[in-house]
Write a protein that holds these residues in place. Sequence first.
Motif, PDB file in Angstrom:
ATOM      1  N   ARG A 113       0.808  -1.231   0.000  1.00 20.04           N
ATOM      2  CA  ARG A 113       0.000   0.000   0.000  1.00 20.04           C
ATOM      3  C   ARG A 113       0.836   1.274   0.000  1.00 20.04           C
ATOM      4  O   ARG A 113       0.320   2.354  -0.267  1.00 20.04           O
ATOM      5  CB  ARG A 113      -0.914  -0.008   1.220  1.00 20.04           C
ATOM      6  CG  ARG A 113      -0.167   0.131   2.536  1.00 20.04           C
ATOM      7  CD  ARG A 113      -1.139   0.318   3.677  1.00 20.04           C
ATOM      8  NE  ARG A 113      -1.786  -0.936   3.973  1.00 20.04           N
ATOM      9  CZ  ARG A 113      -1.998  -1.388   5.208  1.00 20.04           C
ATOM     10  NH1 ARG A 113      -1.627  -0.665   6.242  1.00 20.04           N
ATOM     11  NH2 ARG A 113      -2.573  -2.538   5.425  1.00 20.04           N
ATOM     12  N   GLY A 114       2.134   1.151   0.346  1.00 23.66           N
ATOM     13  CA  GLY A 114       3.000   2.334   0.358  1.00 23.66           C
ATOM     14  C   GLY A 114       2.758   3.203   1.583  1.00 23.66           C
ATOM     15  O   GLY A 114       1.883   2.927   2.401  1.00 23.66           O
ATOM     16  N   HIS A 123       4.847   4.720  16.142  1.00 19.61           N
ATOM     17  CA  HIS A 123       4.219   5.423  15.018  1.00 19.61           C
ATOM     18  C   HIS A 123       3.580   4.423  14.057  1.00 19.61           C
ATOM     19  O   HIS A 123       4.233   3.521  13.572  1.00 19.61           O
ATOM     20  CB  HIS A 123       5.244   6.275  14.269  1.00 19.61           C
ATOM     21  CG  HIS A 123       4.594   7.164  13.256  1.00 19.61           C
ATOM     22  ND1 HIS A 123       4.130   8.422  13.565  1.00 19.61           N
ATOM     23  CD2 HIS A 123       4.251   6.944  11.969  1.00 19.61           C
ATOM     24  CE1 HIS A 123       3.561   8.944  12.500  1.00 19.61           C
ATOM     25  NE2 HIS A 123       3.610   8.073  11.522  1.00 19.61           N
ATOM     26  N   ARG A 124       2.284   4.600  13.826  1.00 21.08           N
ATOM     27  CA  ARG A 124       1.593   3.761  12.842  1.00 21.08           C
ATOM     28  C   ARG A 124       0.878   4.683  11.884  1.00 21.08           C
ATOM     29  O   ARG A 124       0.307   5.689  12.295  1.00 21.08           O
ATOM     30  CB  ARG A 124       0.574   2.849  13.536  1.00 21.08           C
ATOM     31  CG  ARG A 124       1.248   1.742  14.347  1.00 21.08           C
ATOM     32  CD  ARG A 124       0.220   0.795  14.871  1.00 21.08           C
ATOM     33  NE  ARG A 124      -0.680   1.485  15.764  1.00 21.08           N
ATOM     34  CZ  ARG A 124      -0.886   1.136  17.031  1.00 21.08           C
ATOM     35  NH1 ARG A 124      -0.252   0.118  17.528  1.00 21.08           N
ATOM     36  NH2 ARG A 124      -1.725   1.799  17.779  1.00 21.08           N
ATOM     37  N   VAL A 125       0.888   4.323  10.609  1.00 20.16           N
ATOM     38  CA  VAL A 125       0.329   5.239   9.616  1.00 20.16           C
ATOM     39  C   VAL A 125      -1.180   5.349   9.784  1.00 20.16           C
ATOM     40  O   VAL A 125      -1.725   6.439   9.909  1.00 20.16           O
ATOM     41  CB  VAL A 125       0.698   4.789   8.186  1.00 20.16           C
ATOM     42  CG1 VAL A 125      -0.049   5.619   7.152  1.00 20.16           C
ATOM     43  CG2 VAL A 125       2.206   4.928   7.995  1.00 20.16           C
ATOM     44  N   ASN A 126      -1.834   4.218   9.779  1.00 23.72           N
ATOM     45  CA  ASN A 126      -3.276   4.255   9.940  1.00 23.72           C
ATOM     46  C   ASN A 126      -3.579   3.447  11.188  1.00 23.72           C
ATOM     47  O   ASN A 126      -3.616   2.229  11.163  1.00 23.72           O
ATOM     48  CB  ASN A 126      -3.925   3.631   8.705  1.00 23.72           C
ATOM     49  CG  ASN A 126      -5.418   3.649   8.801  1.00 23.72           C
ATOM     50  OD1 ASN A 126      -5.986   3.592   9.891  1.00 23.72           O
ATOM     51  ND2 ASN A 126      -6.073   3.718   7.667  1.00 23.72           N
ATOM     52  N   SER A 130      -3.726  -0.483  11.290  1.00 30.68           N
ATOM     53  CA  SER A 130      -2.480  -1.147  11.682  1.00 30.68           C
ATOM     54  C   SER A 130      -2.676  -1.983  12.929  1.00 30.68           C
ATOM     55  O   SER A 130      -2.084  -3.033  13.082  1.00 30.68           O
ATOM     56  CB  SER A 130      -1.382  -0.133  11.951  1.00 30.68           C
ATOM     57  OG  SER A 130      -1.153   0.623  10.824  1.00 30.68           O
ATOM     58  N   LEU A 180       6.496  -0.624  16.852  1.00 34.61           N
ATOM     59  CA  LEU A 180       7.877  -0.580  17.361  1.00 34.61           C
ATOM     60  C   LEU A 180       8.878  -1.201  16.385  1.00 34.61           C
ATOM     61  O   LEU A 180      10.086  -1.028  16.528  1.00 34.61           O
ATOM     62  CB  LEU A 180       7.955  -1.316  18.707  1.00 34.61           C
ATOM     63  CG  LEU A 180       7.297  -0.603  19.883  1.00 34.61           C
ATOM     64  CD1 LEU A 180       7.210  -1.514  21.098  1.00 34.61           C
ATOM     65  CD2 LEU A 180       8.070   0.666  20.240  1.00 34.61           C
ATOM     66  N   SER A 227       6.877   0.140  -1.343  1.00 33.52           N
ATOM     67  CA  SER A 227       7.913   0.790  -0.536  1.00 33.52           C
ATOM     68  C   SER A 227       9.240   0.084  -0.717  1.00 33.52           C
ATOM     69  O   SER A 227       9.288  -1.105  -1.033  1.00 33.52           O
ATOM     70  CB  SER A 227       7.546   0.733   0.948  1.00 33.52           C
ATOM     71  OG  SER A 227       6.236   1.158   1.148  1.00 33.52           O
TER      72      SER A 227
HETATM   73  P1  ADP Z   1       3.988  -2.140  13.135  1.00 35.32           P
HETATM   74  O1  ADP Z   1       4.185  -3.002  14.306  1.00 35.32           O
HETATM   75  O2  ADP Z   1       2.747  -1.299  13.196  1.00 35.32           O
HETATM   76  O3  ADP Z   1       4.154  -2.865  11.832  1.00 35.32           O
HETATM   77  P2  ADP Z   1       6.432  -0.720  12.406  1.00 35.32           P
HETATM   78  O4  ADP Z   1       7.270   0.184  13.239  1.00 35.32           O
HETATM   79  O5  ADP Z   1       7.080  -1.938  11.842  1.00 35.32           O
HETATM   80  O6  ADP Z   1       5.179  -1.092  13.298  1.00 35.32           O
HETATM   81  O7  ADP Z   1       5.833   0.129  11.223  1.00 35.32           O
HETATM   82  C1  ADP Z   1       5.232   1.397  11.524  1.00 35.32           C
HETATM   83  C2  ADP Z   1       4.144   1.710  10.513  1.00 35.32           C
HETATM   84  O8  ADP Z   1       4.757   1.952   9.235  1.00 35.32           O
HETATM   85  C3  ADP Z   1       3.164   0.569  10.270  1.00 35.32           C
HETATM   86  O9  ADP Z   1       2.084   0.633  11.186  1.00 35.32           O
HETATM   87  C4  ADP Z   1       2.721   0.823   8.850  1.00 35.32           C
HETATM   88  O10 ADP Z   1       1.665   1.749   8.844  1.00 35.32           O
HETATM   89  C5  ADP Z   1       3.940   1.472   8.199  1.00 35.32           C
HETATM   90  N1  ADP Z   1       4.758   0.541   7.392  1.00 35.32           N
HETATM   91  C6  ADP Z   1       5.885  -0.107   7.785  1.00 35.32           C
HETATM   92  N2  ADP Z   1       6.404  -0.851   6.791  1.00 35.32           N
HETATM   93  C7  ADP Z   1       5.583  -0.672   5.730  1.00 35.32           C
HETATM   94  C8  ADP Z   1       5.579  -1.163   4.381  1.00 35.32           C
HETATM   95  N3  ADP Z   1       6.514  -2.004   3.921  1.00 35.32           N
HETATM   96  N4  ADP Z   1       4.572  -0.755   3.570  1.00 35.32           N
HETATM   97  C9  ADP Z   1       3.627   0.108   4.007  1.00 35.32           C
HETATM   98  N5  ADP Z   1       3.572   0.612   5.267  1.00 35.32           N
HETATM   99  C10 ADP Z   1       4.536   0.229   6.117  1.00 35.32           C
END
Ligand code: ADP
Length: 250
Positions: A188-189, A203-206, A210, A218, A244
Amino acid sequence: LKKRIPEEGRKDEVGALGHSFNVMLDRLERSFVRQKQFSANAAHELKTPLATINAGIQVLRLEEAPTVADYEETLTTVERNVKRLMAVVDDLLTLYDEQDEGSIDAVNLKEMFDTICGELRFRFEEKQLEVDLHCELQTVQANPVLLYRACFNLVENAAKYNKDGGRIWIKTFAEDRGGKIVIYDTGRGIPASELQSIFDPFHRVNKSRSRKEGGAGLGLSIVKSIVEKHGWRVSVESVPEQGSTFTIMF
Ligand code: ADP
């Protein structure tokens, strides 16, 4: 911390000193705010599974004649949430382990990624992901346990945030001085506005989306801390809805 030395109009040494002092106070204040935010996030992340465990036990207590099925159901909930608590605590301990990179060894990258892909096999199958591994750079000097953890997190994310039938490429490159590991996905990027903070703890994007996928946010901060312990760098490029690319540079 709110007190600042008035700076207006002073161009002499005292003014310069006051300015430096104010800059330092600003930094300290930002650091306090970040730490407060971190503690609040950590407490929240621990409280949610604890509250679910507590609710499960209370429901069982209120049942007049709990059946074996009731016990089974509560046990399953407790077990799932204890695992989640353990995962968060484990992540926090890794993130704030003050030790340096520890014992360094030659890590065979192909073997390491084969093991990671084996561990994630079910996730790949679930989404019917196609995974390509190509190791031009064969070995790197690193702490094997830490490098495994960092690369596992990146490949797991590449699977977690991918679309059904998507692809993942894992490549290692040799360069003049050092080399790099690159992990591409067709998921999804990440929006450009989020790229700055993607490596921050929790930090989580959505957030709601998520959370359903199980992460505490973390994983990437652990990647960054491991990479920095080795004196390396990690970067990300992303196009929303296309994918990504995460790169670790030695
Ligand atoms: P999580 O445990 O939520 O996966 P991360 O620290 O690994 O925590 O990632 C933080 C946030 O970054 C994720 O919640 C997601 O929204 C985004 N993210 C991480 N890796 C990707 C990826 N390869 N593609 C899209 N979004 C990603």
